[in-house]
Design an enzyme around this catalytic site. Sequence first.
Site, short mmCIF file in Angstrom:
data_model
loop_
_atom_site.label_atom_id
_atom_site.label_comp_id
_atom_site.label_asym_id
_atom_site.label_seq_id
_atom_site.Cartn_x
_atom_site.Cartn_y
_atom_site.Cartn_z
N SER A 304 43.10 -46.57 -19.52
CA SER A 304 43.15 -46.15 -18.13
C SER A 304 41.74 -46.13 -17.53
O SER A 304 41.03 -47.13 -17.61
CB SER A 304 43.84 -44.78 -18.04
OG SER A 304 44.04 -44.38 -16.72
N ASP A 362 53.10 -51.63 -15.16
CA ASP A 362 52.12 -50.58 -14.89
C ASP A 362 51.31 -50.95 -13.65
O ASP A 362 50.82 -52.08 -13.53
CB ASP A 362 51.21 -50.40 -16.11
CG ASP A 362 50.19 -49.31 -15.94
OD1 ASP A 362 50.32 -48.49 -15.01
OD2 ASP A 362 49.25 -49.26 -16.76
N HIS A 418 52.42 -46.35 -18.05
CA HIS A 418 50.96 -46.32 -18.23
C HIS A 418 50.54 -45.67 -19.55
O HIS A 418 49.38 -45.77 -19.95
CB HIS A 418 50.35 -45.56 -17.05
CG HIS A 418 48.87 -45.58 -16.98
ND1 HIS A 418 48.13 -46.73 -16.85
CD2 HIS A 418 47.96 -44.56 -17.01
CE1 HIS A 418 46.85 -46.43 -16.80
NE2 HIS A 418 46.71 -45.13 -16.90
#
Length: 504
Positions: A304, A362, A418
Site C-alpha cells: 500500500s 483493487d 487491498h
Amino acid sequence: MAIPFVKLPLLLPLNHPAHPLLPLHPSPSLFLFTPKPHLLLCKPNHLHRSKANAKDNSYLTSLLSDLQDRAAEELETRFCPPPPHERLPSRWPEIHGSKNWSGLLDPIDPLLRSELLRYGDLTEAVNDAFDSHPYSRYCGSSKYPMDSFFFDLGMDSCGYQVSRFIYATSNIEIPDFFFRSHADKTWSEKANYIGYVAVSSDATTALIGRRDIIIAWRGTVTNIEWVSDFMDILRPVSSVGIPCPDPDVKVETGFIDLYTDKDTSCQFCKYSAREQVLAEVKKLIDLYAVKNGEEVSISVIGHSLGSALAVLSAYDIAETGVNGGKKVCVFSFAGPRVGNRKFKNRFEGLGVKALRVVNIHDRVPKVPGVFINENVPKFLQWLADGLPWNYCHVRLELELDHKNSPWLKETMDEGCCHNLEAHLHLLDGYHGKGQNFELATGRDPALVNKHSDFLEDCLLIPPNWWQDLNKGLVKNHGRWMQPVRPKIDEHPPDTQHHLTKLGF
C-alpha cells in the site's frame, strides 16, 4: 468425524527437508489439522468447480467432507513441494529481475512465487507489529523490540535480524496514518513506527547465496482512506535534497514529504525516514560488502503506502550511490503510482528493478494518475509531461484476480481487495493466466482473515481474528492493566557518523 482446529506454528527450520525456502507464515495461526494439509490447500482434480458454482458453498462443503474422510491417515504422508532453496544461490539475480523476469510470470516460476511469498510475509510483519490501539500509551510504535522482533511474531525461523526501526513524521495531514493514544503522556507525539531494516543471518546467507539487506515499509493499516486526501501534486525530487540532475523527475508530494520530513524536537524523528534508511544501508554495505567482501543484495519491500515508500527509497539508494553498485530490487504489493514518466525512466535507468503484485479489483494501484498514466498513448504522455498529475508506474506488474479463488467470497468491502494476506493467498494459487487456481505451497488460507472478512463463511474462520490476548492487558496485583514495555528502540548512536560519510 469433525476436523479439530488446533494452533500450530507454520514455520519450519531453514534446513528442514520440507521447507520451500521459508514461506514465512506469521504464527501461531489457525490451521485445519489434517494428516494431509495439502488436501485442504490444493484442490483434488475430481473437486474442480467453477467460481460460480462455489457461491452456494457446495464446492467448499464437498472439499471439507473429503478432508474429513482422510483425517485418520498418517501425518508422515504430508505433502510438501520440493524445496527450491538449493537452486536459489545460482538463480537469485534472475529472481531479483536481472532479466526483467522474462519467462517467469506466465506461467509463474515456483521459485519466484516462493520468494514473493517470503518477502510478502516479511512485509506483513511490519503491520502485525504495529500498535494501532488508541488505548495503548505506546500507540504508533512497534509492539515488539528489535532484538526479539521476529521471535515475538512467531517468525524466529525467518533467518533475519532487525538492525533498526524506521520512524516517520509528516507536516501534511494523512488521514488515519498517524495513530495517537488517548493517554495524556505517550512515547511520542509526532512519530510513528513505519518499518524496519533487517539483514540475513550467516546461516540464511549461506542458503540464499548472498547477504540480503531488507528495507520493509508498512501501509496505513486502515485500508485505503488515505488515497483521496493525499496531495495529488507532483514535486521535483531534487527539491528535497535527492541528488537528481533532472529537475523534471517528480514524485507525489505526500510520499516525498513523509519520506523526508523530520522534527528535531522529537528523539524518534530528529532524522527523517530517508536519513535513517540511507545511514543504515551505508553501515551494512560498509560492513558486509566493503569490509567482508560479501555478495550483497538490497531488497526493498512494502504494501500500500509502504509500496510507494519502497519505490521511492529504492530509487534514492541508487541515485545517491549508497548501494555501492549492489543490486537493488523492489517487491511491492498493492502499491499506488509514485512519480511521473521521467521518474519512471530515471528509476529504471539507474538499474533498479521492481516487481509490483496487484489485485486487478483493487483501486489503490490505479491512483494517482487516473486519467493520465502509462496506459494512455505515448504522444499523450509526452504532451502531458508538464502537468502536475501525470503519473506512471515503474517496471513490471504481476496481475492477480481474487475472483479466481474459490476460497474468497463476494464482498462490497474494498479493503478486502487491498488486503496484503489476500494478495499472498492469490499468489499461492496463481499458476498463470487462464490456469486453474490451486494453492501450491501449503499456505494457510485462514491467514486471509487475519485483518479482514474475505473467506467463505463455511470455512468457519472468524473475521479479523488476529489480535493480542486480552487486547494487551495483563493482571498485576489483582488489577488488569497495560504492562510497561522496555525502552522503545531509538536511533543507533552511529547514525550521524554514517550520514556524515554520505555528506549530510
